[in-house]
Enzyme design. Structure first.
Site, PDB file in Angstrom:
ATOM      1  N   ASP A  22      25.930  29.615  88.892  1.00 16.58           N
ATOM      2  CA  ASP A  22      27.341  29.872  88.577  1.00 16.58           C
ATOM      3  C   ASP A  22      27.990  30.727  89.656  1.00 16.58           C
ATOM      4  OD1 ASP A  22      29.655  29.739  87.101  1.00 16.58           O
ATOM      5  OD2 ASP A  22      29.129  31.407  85.789  1.00 16.58           O
ATOM      6  N   ASN A  70      31.884  19.990  82.357  1.00 21.19           N
ATOM      7  CA  ASN A  70      32.430  19.949  83.721  1.00 21.19           C
ATOM      8  C   ASN A  70      33.259  18.691  83.994  1.00 21.19           C
ATOM      9  OD1 ASN A  70      29.573  21.590  85.314  1.00 21.19           O
ATOM     10  ND2 ASN A  70      31.487  22.468  84.582  1.00 21.19           N
TER      11      ASN A  70
HETATM   12  C1  FPP Z   1      29.077  26.536  89.071  1.00 18.69           C
HETATM   13  O1  FPP Z   1      30.049  27.226  89.790  1.00 18.69           O
HETATM   14  C2  FPP Z   1      28.520  25.421  89.815  1.00 18.69           C
HETATM   15  C3  FPP Z   1      28.644  24.104  89.509  1.00 18.69           C
HETATM   16  C4  FPP Z   1      29.405  23.611  88.355  1.00 18.69           C
HETATM   17  C5  FPP Z   1      28.062  23.060  90.349  1.00 18.69           C
HETATM   18  C6  FPP Z   1      26.732  23.345  90.972  1.00 18.69           C
HETATM   19  C7  FPP Z   1      26.589  22.443  92.104  1.00 18.69           C
HETATM   20  C8  FPP Z   1      26.047  22.748  93.298  1.00 18.69           C
HETATM   21  C9  FPP Z   1      25.393  24.032  93.623  1.00 18.69           C
HETATM   22  C10 FPP Z   1      26.125  21.733  94.361  1.00 18.69           C
HETATM   23  C11 FPP Z   1      25.000  20.829  94.584  1.00 18.69           C
HETATM   24  C12 FPP Z   1      23.896  20.841  93.626  1.00 18.69           C
HETATM   25  C13 FPP Z   1      22.764  20.144  93.741  1.00 18.69           C
HETATM   26  C14 FPP Z   1      21.731  20.230  92.691  1.00 18.69           C
HETATM   27  C15 FPP Z   1      22.486  19.266  94.884  1.00 18.69           C
HETATM   28  P1  FPP Z   1      31.534  27.209  89.234  1.00 18.69           P
HETATM   29  O2  FPP Z   1      32.266  26.101  89.894  1.00 18.69           O
HETATM   30  O3  FPP Z   1      31.515  27.164  87.748  1.00 18.69           O
HETATM   31  O4  FPP Z   1      32.055  28.596  89.745  1.00 18.69           O
HETATM   32  P2  FPP Z   1      33.108  29.570  89.041  1.00 18.69           P
HETATM   33  O5  FPP Z   1      32.478  30.010  87.744  1.00 18.69           O
HETATM   34  O6  FPP Z   1      33.223  30.699  90.017  1.00 18.69           O
HETATM   35  O7  FPP Z   1      34.367  28.804  88.865  1.00 18.69           O
END
Ligand code: FPP
Length: 249
Positions: A22, A70
């Site tokens: 996250d 998401n």
């Molecule tokens: C959470 O941060 C992250 C995600 C929803 C996506 C995770 C994806 C990756 C790390 C990219 C690639 C992954 C793989 C397995 C190849 P957020 O967007 O919720 O951040 P925020 O809480 O600050 O808005």
């Protein structure tokens, strides 16, 4: 320079570590960049975590990469995330094979864009013989979805007479979860300083130790995983018993 790694007890490693990655969006925003920049940099952390876990001898690493919820993000972000996932999966198959890592996925996978689904299944197949560590990606995953689909399958079996209601115990139920071939995680890590589970493996984390890192996911490095494992190794896992009962063993 000595690393935290040297202090880890190899005999007390968790078999399965799960991570709620996250903070990509906030990391990017802090830098005045678009959220996608955060996701792209999150891939480096995925590599670091997978490499560190495999080097330590952890058998299962599960990453919450995309939740059912998401899908409600802006279309541009969903599309960019799907492209990034597709590219990363394609790029990393060789590395996974070189490092004897098996790719696995849980979630409502058929809901993924057809190209993602196809390449994901292909990568799973191409790495299926590897046995050093299983890397599971939770994609289009939510625990309530998973539990409901298990209940539906069980209901069907009861309806067609292949299962009696009194036969439904924890083991039978677990067989219908998408995690049926992996053990429950002993350690669950969430980054970004949020203290939530966000619909992730609700059944499986019944007795998991929880560890919250203040770092945003794109800043997460091997040392951060070592720190979480060291913290885990200091905990006493009682599973509802008393401290004395645990120490007597
Ligand atoms: C959470 O941060 C992250 C995600 C929803 C996506 C995770 C994806 C990756 C790390 C990219 C690639 C992954 C793989 C397995 C190849 P957020 O967007 O919720 O951040 P925020 O809480 O600050 O808005």
């Amino acid at each position: 320079m000595s690393s935290l790694k040297d202090n880890i007890n190899p005999d007390k490693l968790p078999k399965h570590v799960a991570i709620i990655m996250d903070g990509n969006g906030r990391w990017a925003k802090q830098k005045g960049k678009h959220r996608i920049f955060g996701h792209k940099n999150g891939v480096t952390s995925v590599r670091e975590a997978a490499e560190a876990a495999a080097e330590l001898g952890i058998s299962y690493l599960t990453l919450y990469a995309f939740s059912t919820e998401n899908w409600s993000r802006p279309k541009t972000e969903v599309n960019a995330l799907m492209s990034l996932l597709l590219q990363t999966i394609k790029d990393e198959v060789v590395t996974m094979n070189n490092n004897n890592i098996r790719l696995n996925a849980i979630g409502d996978l058929e809901n993924l864009p057809p190209r993602n689904y196809k390449h994901l299944l292909k990568a799973i197949e191409q790495t299926s013989k590897n046995d050093r560590m299983t890397l599971t990606l939770a994609l289009s995953y939510s625990s309530r979805w998973e539990i409901l689909q298990a209940v539906r399958q069980i209901g069907e079996k009861v309806k067609n007479g292949s299962l009696r209601p009194e036969e439904i115990d924890q083991q039978v139920f677990e067989k219908h979860l998408t995690t049926n071939n992996i053990p429950d995680p002993e350690l669950l890590i969430r980054t970004s300083g949020e203290y939530r589970i966000s619909n992730f493996m609700l059944w499986q984390i019944a007795y998991s130790e929880l560890y919250f890192s203040p770092k945003f996911w794109p800043d997460f490095r091997k040392e951060d995983l070592y720190e979480a494992i060291l913290d885990y190794q200091c905990r006493e896992r009682r599973f509802g018993k008393t401290s004395e009962q645990i120490l007597k063993k």
